[in-house]
Design a protein around this motif. Structure first.
Motif, PDB file in Angstrom:
ATOM      1  N   UNK A   1       0.812  -1.214   0.000  1.00  0.00           N
ATOM      2  CA  UNK A   1       0.000   0.000   0.000  1.00  0.00           C
ATOM      3  C   UNK A   1       0.847   1.267   0.000  1.00  0.00           C
ATOM      4  N   UNK A   2       2.081   1.176   0.503  1.00  0.00           N
ATOM      5  CA  UNK A   2       2.921   2.367   0.600  1.00  0.00           C
ATOM      6  C   UNK A   2       4.385   1.966   0.533  1.00  0.00           C
ATOM      7  N   UNK A   3       5.228   2.964   0.317  1.00  0.00           N
ATOM      8  CA  UNK A   3       6.670   2.725   0.327  1.00  0.00           C
ATOM      9  C   UNK A   3       7.125   2.272   1.707  1.00  0.00           C
ATOM     10  N   UNK A   4       6.543   2.878   2.751  1.00  0.00           N
ATOM     11  CA  UNK A   4       6.913   2.517   4.117  1.00  0.00           C
ATOM     12  C   UNK A   4       6.619   1.051   4.404  1.00  0.00           C
ATOM     13  N   UNK A   5       5.475   0.560   3.917  1.00  0.00           N
ATOM     14  CA  UNK A   5       5.131  -0.844   4.124  1.00  0.00           C
ATOM     15  C   UNK A   5       6.144  -1.758   3.434  1.00  0.00           C
ATOM     16  N   UNK A   6       6.592  -1.367   2.243  1.00  0.00           N
ATOM     17  CA  UNK A   6       7.585  -2.167   1.520  1.00  0.00           C
ATOM     18  C   UNK A   6       8.902  -2.199   2.277  1.00  0.00           C
ATOM     19  N   UNK A   7       9.328  -1.049   2.787  1.00  0.00           N
ATOM     20  CA  UNK A   7      10.576  -1.000   3.555  1.00  0.00           C
ATOM     21  C   UNK A   7      10.477  -1.809   4.831  1.00  0.00           C
ATOM     22  N   UNK A   8       9.310  -1.719   5.505  1.00  0.00           N
ATOM     23  CA  UNK A   8       9.120  -2.481   6.741  1.00  0.00           C
ATOM     24  C   UNK A   8       9.147  -3.981   6.464  1.00  0.00           C
ATOM     25  N   UNK A   9       8.539  -4.396   5.336  1.00  0.00           N
ATOM     26  CA  UNK A   9       8.528  -5.810   4.984  1.00  0.00           C
ATOM     27  C   UNK A   9       9.958  -6.311   4.715  1.00  0.00           C
TER      28      UNK A   9
ATOM     29  N   UNK B   1       6.159   2.905  -7.864  1.00  0.00           N
ATOM     30  CA  UNK B   1       4.781   3.299  -7.636  1.00  0.00           C
ATOM     31  C   UNK B   1       4.001   3.242  -8.941  1.00  0.00           C
ATOM     32  N   UNK B   2       2.775   2.647  -8.881  1.00  0.00           N
ATOM     33  CA  UNK B   2       1.919   2.558 -10.058  1.00  0.00           C
ATOM     34  C   UNK B   2       1.059   3.816 -10.170  1.00  0.00           C
ATOM     35  N   UNK B   3       1.490   4.796 -10.916  1.00  0.00           N
ATOM     36  CA  UNK B   3       0.693   6.010 -11.093  1.00  0.00           C
ATOM     37  C   UNK B   3       0.712   6.877  -9.849  1.00  0.00           C
ATOM     38  N   UNK B   4       0.101   8.079  -9.915  1.00  0.00           N
ATOM     39  CA  UNK B   4       0.121   9.021  -8.786  1.00  0.00           C
ATOM     40  C   UNK B   4      -0.531   8.474  -7.535  1.00  0.00           C
ATOM     41  N   UNK B   5      -1.598   7.682  -7.670  1.00  0.00           N
ATOM     42  CA  UNK B   5      -2.332   7.178  -6.509  1.00  0.00           C
ATOM     43  C   UNK B   5      -2.292   5.660  -6.415  1.00  0.00           C
ATOM     44  N   UNK B   6      -1.390   5.035  -7.142  1.00  0.00           N
ATOM     45  CA  UNK B   6      -1.359   3.586  -7.201  1.00  0.00           C
ATOM     46  C   UNK B   6      -0.582   2.955  -6.068  1.00  0.00           C
ATOM     47  N   UNK B   7      -0.553   1.619  -6.079  1.00  0.00           N
ATOM     48  CA  UNK B   7       0.197   0.870  -5.086  1.00  0.00           C
ATOM     49  C   UNK B   7       1.673   0.806  -5.485  1.00  0.00           C
ATOM     50  N   UNK B   8       2.475   0.293  -4.552  1.00  0.00           N
ATOM     51  CA  UNK B   8       3.899   0.087  -4.790  1.00  0.00           C
ATOM     52  C   UNK B   8       4.135  -1.399  -5.052  1.00  0.00           C
ATOM     53  N   UNK B   9       5.093  -1.690  -5.932  1.00  0.00           N
ATOM     54  CA  UNK B   9       5.379  -3.089  -6.238  1.00  0.00           C
ATOM     55  C   UNK B   9       6.892  -3.268  -6.397  1.00  0.00           C
ATOM     56  N   UNK B  10       7.344  -4.495  -6.170  1.00  0.00           N
ATOM     57  CA  UNK B  10       8.773  -4.805  -6.292  1.00  0.00           C
ATOM     58  C   UNK B  10       9.102  -5.006  -7.768  1.00  0.00           C
ATOM     59  N   UNK B  11       9.997  -4.164  -8.282  1.00  0.00           N
ATOM     60  CA  UNK B  11      10.404  -4.264  -9.683  1.00  0.00           C
ATOM     61  C   UNK B  11      11.743  -4.970  -9.845  1.00  0.00           C
ATOM     62  N   UNK B  12      12.500  -5.082  -8.755  1.00  0.00           N
ATOM     63  CA  UNK B  12      13.797  -5.746  -8.818  1.00  0.00           C
ATOM     64  C   UNK B  12      14.101  -6.370  -7.473  1.00  0.00           C
ATOM     65  N   UNK B  13      14.616  -7.602  -7.473  1.00  0.00           N
ATOM     66  CA  UNK B  13      14.967  -8.286  -6.235  1.00  0.00           C
ATOM     67  C   UNK B  13      16.223  -9.120  -6.459  1.00  0.00           C
ATOM     68  N   UNK B  14      17.267  -8.823  -5.681  1.00  0.00           N
ATOM     69  CA  UNK B  14      18.497  -9.613  -5.684  1.00  0.00           C
ATOM     70  C   UNK B  14      18.616 -10.260  -4.316  1.00  0.00           C
ATOM     71  N   UNK B  15      18.626 -11.552  -4.295  1.00  0.00           N
ATOM     72  CA  UNK B  15      18.571 -12.301  -3.037  1.00  0.00           C
ATOM     73  C   UNK B  15      19.937 -12.586  -2.442  1.00  0.00           C
TER      74      UNK B  15
ATOM     75  N   UNK C   1       3.771  -8.213   5.427  1.00  0.00           N
ATOM     76  CA  UNK C   1       3.230  -9.234   4.536  1.00  0.00           C
ATOM     77  C   UNK C   1       1.801  -8.909   4.126  1.00  0.00           C
ATOM     78  N   UNK C   2       1.017  -8.328   5.051  1.00  0.00           N
ATOM     79  CA  UNK C   2      -0.394  -8.014   4.803  1.00  0.00           C
ATOM     80  C   UNK C   2      -0.628  -6.527   5.086  1.00  0.00           C
ATOM     81  N   UNK C   3      -0.369  -5.652   4.134  1.00  0.00           N
ATOM     82  CA  UNK C   3      -0.540  -4.209   4.366  1.00  0.00           C
ATOM     83  C   UNK C   3      -1.952  -3.816   4.775  1.00  0.00           C
ATOM     84  N   UNK C   4      -2.948  -4.644   4.467  1.00  0.00           N
ATOM     85  CA  UNK C   4      -4.329  -4.312   4.810  1.00  0.00           C
ATOM     86  C   UNK C   4      -4.667  -4.625   6.264  1.00  0.00           C
ATOM     87  N   UNK C   5      -3.750  -5.277   6.981  1.00  0.00           N
ATOM     88  CA  UNK C   5      -4.049  -5.697   8.352  1.00  0.00           C
ATOM     89  C   UNK C   5      -4.366  -4.515   9.257  1.00  0.00           C
ATOM     90  N   UNK C   6      -3.571  -3.436   9.156  1.00  0.00           N
ATOM     91  CA  UNK C   6      -3.756  -2.292  10.055  1.00  0.00           C
ATOM     92  C   UNK C   6      -5.145  -1.671   9.915  1.00  0.00           C
TER      93      UNK C   6
END
Length: 780
Positions: free
Chosen positions: A68-76, A142-156, A390-395
């Motif tokens: 839902x947000x950049x902060x949620x992605x960083x926290x995850x 970020x997907x558009x001005x009001x969109x969700x955030x998604x992982x575009x790159x992941x190096x494990x 893991x579940x941004x909608x939980x809060x």
């Protein structure tokens, strides 16, 4: 400054801070900037199960994963790093050229990149190598001005060894001194313990060093920063302020020190005359606000507040809390109660803190104590960081479970579903919150007045009295000035609301006499709340379910939502109603459900017992003294008791008499005879006839004495009734006079404020004429 090669776009630009700038900052301190970059990192103090409380926490990042947000992605990603065994750091971001908002963010392993070591650089101290060029990272877009955030790159993969679970608490991004730990550290530090001793206690309390969530160095740093928040050089400034205020208002200003008044380590409390008067009018519901001390500001300032007749925050006193032991809070509450003339509040709201709770029980044993639900909501992101990642909608679901429940059964069902859905049955913090649910979940508190209008419909916002005047840069030296500015600002806002209430007629939306009545009684803001409830009754139907002798029960439901009904019990003779939503008991305003019943039974105006003076325009008029209030209440209670008793008997008599024509005739004759006897009883008693028999001389003398005594009692009773009527007339006249005085006082205050503003405008105009350049500067 060098930048990495990135694709150029008309709409995007790289933020000025890149890897190189980060590395330059870390030449100063490799660790400090990482802590600033992770304000929402996890902390496991007193919460050993938090990091593994959710089986889904084993989920690793994948390309396309949404948040839902950049902060949620960083926290995850930080929670994932804790499980794997490495620390994270926020890296470069990409901003939009249109509004400069962040649209892409990279979060990397803290060992990413290499430290620059310029030629001829002779560092004062040699640092260990922490950067080894690790490539592990995620990039979120970020997907558009009001969109969700998604992982575009992941190096494990990492190019270094990972930290085992028993050492992960030493990594920077997973270390944080949270609110519960701060309170205990402050208490132990005030008792004279050093960092090593404090850590020993923390390790024992939390069940091991792994569960503390930070190191001894973090504890020492916090204790050092906390000490800087003591009065220090601001000691004399505070004392001078208190002395000046006391000299200006010796009868109204109150202040007190805990312990030695010359020491900077003791707590201080003060309340000016206006704050003490405000408590007389609005002291039924009190909030003790520690948000400035325990939140991100770290300012040792704690005000007592409430709500005035406009629903605005109002001040009841302030404290500087340099010591947060239980004895300190007991002293503070006792001192505050003394300043408020010993009058206990109906309810008090505080942070969720064991020490404060114990102090409240000691000082306010009969006051209903509520934990701030906003304080609980603020802990969700910290305590359940894995779940929120893991579940941004939980809060949002957690807030809805707490706010939307209208019955205890509904809350219990929603809570059970929530913890079951996210598999949190074993989470210790949630178990604690559930055990304490009677002190923070609204549905359990609605039988007590808290005066909090923002919580009627489940609002998630909370307004503090000094919002906008105290922040992270506020020191004790500047606190007094900010305090005075905050008080002046709140006073001006109250004057503005008084002016608008007197001079702005509200727009009526119905032809209801009740709405017109309320418009003349309530302040502007409170009337708007009442009007909202009244208008909503048009969509509600009230159905009679049970019609007993003196009490009727109605089922009230909104059209289209018949499954969410409320039940209203209405006393026919006393014209009193109680609703299952308990809005009147909680906030002091009649709910839409009771108003729907009033509409059905043709009650066109609000009964007086539903109009709380604290919400009216005359809330600040002089109150009756205690004796007069008790006498008035006693008379009303006696009359109501007799009225109710006779009403019940009459209803029973009418029901039996109406069964047949024979019983009707008997009942009617009996009723007429009873009416004659009651009328005779209301007349003055005639003097009894005296006997003239010589043989009954002694009896005549006794009877004459009794007659004189009865006559005297009758005369005194008549005089007392006349005096009571005159007193009632005088009282009504006095109240009318006081009301006029209050209105005149308010008008004068508003006029004075207007004159002051006009004078300010004239001075600016004169300066403009005298200096034309000033006009030019203003225009520019």
């Amino acid at each position: 400054m060098r930048h990495r090669n990135v694709p150029q776009s008309m709409d995007l630009e790289m933020e000025a801070t890149g890897f190189e700038s980060e590395e330059e900052e870390e030449e100063e301190d490799d660790e400090d900037d990482e802590e600033e970059q992770h304000p929402q990192t996890n902390n496991n103090y007193n919460n050993p199960s938090s990091s593994n409380s959710n089986p889904n926490s084993t989920t690793e990042p994948y390309i396309g994963m949404e948040f839902d947000s950049e902060l949620s992605a960083r926290a995850f990603y930080n929670a994932y790093a804790r499980r794997i065994g490495f620390s994270t750091r926020v890296s470069v971001c990409l901003r939009s050229r249109k509004d400069s908002s962040v649209i892409r963010r990279r979060v990397v392993c803290s060992r990413e990149g290499f430290r620059r070591n310029p030629e001829n650089h002779d560092p004062k101290r040699h640092r260990s190598v922490t950067r080894v060029g690790c490539k592990a990272q995620i990039t979120v877009k970020k997907k558009g001005p009001l969109g969700k955030w998604y992982i575009s790159k992941f190096i494990k993969d990492h190019n270094h060894d990972l930290v085992p679970p028993d050492r992960v608490h030493c990594l920077r991004s997973h270390r944080r001194v949270n609110g519960a730990a701060r309170s205990l550290i402050d208490t132990l530090h005030a008792a004279g313990m050093g960092a090593a001793e404090v850590m020993t206690v923390l390790i024992k309390e939390s069940g091991g060093i792994d569960n503390v969530g930070f190191t001894k160095v973090d504890c020492q740093n916090y204790m050092t920063s906390s000490s800087k928040r003591s009065l220090g050089s601001g000691n004399q400034l505070v004392f001078d302020f208190l002395k000046k205020m006391s000299e200006e208002d010796p009868s109204g200003f109150f202040y007190s020190f805990q312990g030695d008044s010359e020491s900077s380590s003791g707590n201080i409390f003060w309340a000016d005359g206006n704050a003490r008067r405000n408590y007389e009018y609005f002291g039924d519901a009190v909030v003790f606000d520690m948000a400035y001390r325990r939140g991100r500001y770290k300012v040792p300032f704690a005000p007592f507040t409430g709500w005035n007749h406009h629903g605005q925050p109002v001040l009841f006193g302030c404290a500087l809390m340099l010591n947060e032991s239980e004895a300190s809070f007991v002293w503070l509450f006792t001192t505050w109660l003394q300043a408020m003339y010993g009058r206990h509040p109906v309810s008090i709201t505080t942070d969720q803190d064991r020490i404060i709770h114990s102090a409240v029980l000691q000082v306010f044993p009969d006051t209903r104590h509520r934990f701030s639900k906003w304080d609980v909501f603020g802990e969700v992101q910290e305590r359940l960081i894995d779940v929120c990642g893991v579940h941004p909608e939980f809060e949002s679901e957690f807030r809805r479970c707490v706010n939307s429940a209208e019955t205890v059964d509904e809350f219990e069902s929603s809570w059970k579903f929530l913890v079951g859905r996210y598999e949190l049955l074993d989470n210790e913090w949630l178990q604690l919150m559930y055990r304490n649910r009677h002190q923070w979940v609204p549905v359990y508190l609605r039988d007590t007045f808290f005066g909090d209008l923002s919580a009627i419909h489940g609002s998630d916002t909370s307004s503090s009295y000094f919002d906008g005047f105290i922040n992270a840069t506020t020191t004790v030296q500047t606190l007094i000035k900010q305090y005075e500015k905050g008080v002046a600002d709140r006073y001006e806002k109250e004057v503005k609301e008084d002016y608008d209430t007197l001079n702005t007629a509200p727009i009526l939306r119905t032809p209801s006499p009740m709405e017109k009545q309320a418009a003349g009684l309530y302040t502007r803001k409170i009337f708007a709340r009442f009007q909202e409830e009244l208008v909503e009754t048009l969509a509600y139907a009230a159905t009679l379910m049970d019609d007993a002798r003196s009490q009727a029960t109605y089922r009230v439901a909104k059209y289209g939502e018949e499954n969410r009904a409320h039940f209203v019990r209405f006393n026919v003779f006393r014209k009193k109603a109680s609703c299952s939503c308990q809005m009147f008991e909680f906030a002091g305003l009649v709910c839409r459900h009771i108003l729907a019943v009033f509409r059905v039974i043709n009650i066109l105006t609000l009964p007086s017992h539903y109009i709380l003076k604290r919400w009216t325009r005359n809330a600040k008029s002089i109150l009756l003294d205690k004796g007069a209030r008790e006498l008035q209440n006693s008379l009303e209670e006696c009359y109501s008791s007799r009225y109710d008793s006779l009403s019940r008997e009459i209803m029973s008599y009418v029901e039996m008499g109406a069964e047949s024509s024979d019983t009707y005739s008997v009942a009617l004759n009996g009723l007429r005879e009873a009416a004659k006897k009651v009328a005779d009883a209301k007349k003055p008693r005639p003097a009894p006839v005296q006997s003239t028999s010589d043989n009954n001389e002694n009896h005549e003398s006794s009877q004459s004495s009794d007659t004189d005594q009865d006559k005297k009692i009758q005369e005194l009773t008549t005089e007392l009734e006349g005096a009571r009527q005159r007193c009632e007339s005088y009282r009504q006249n006095l109240f009318g006079l006081l009301k006029n005085m209050e209105e005149q006082k308010l008008k004068i205050s508003v006029k004075a404020q207007s004159v002051r503003l006009n004078l300010g405008s004239e001075l600016v105009a004169e300066e403009t004429i005298a200096d034309p350049k000033l006009y030019l500067r203003v225009e520019i």
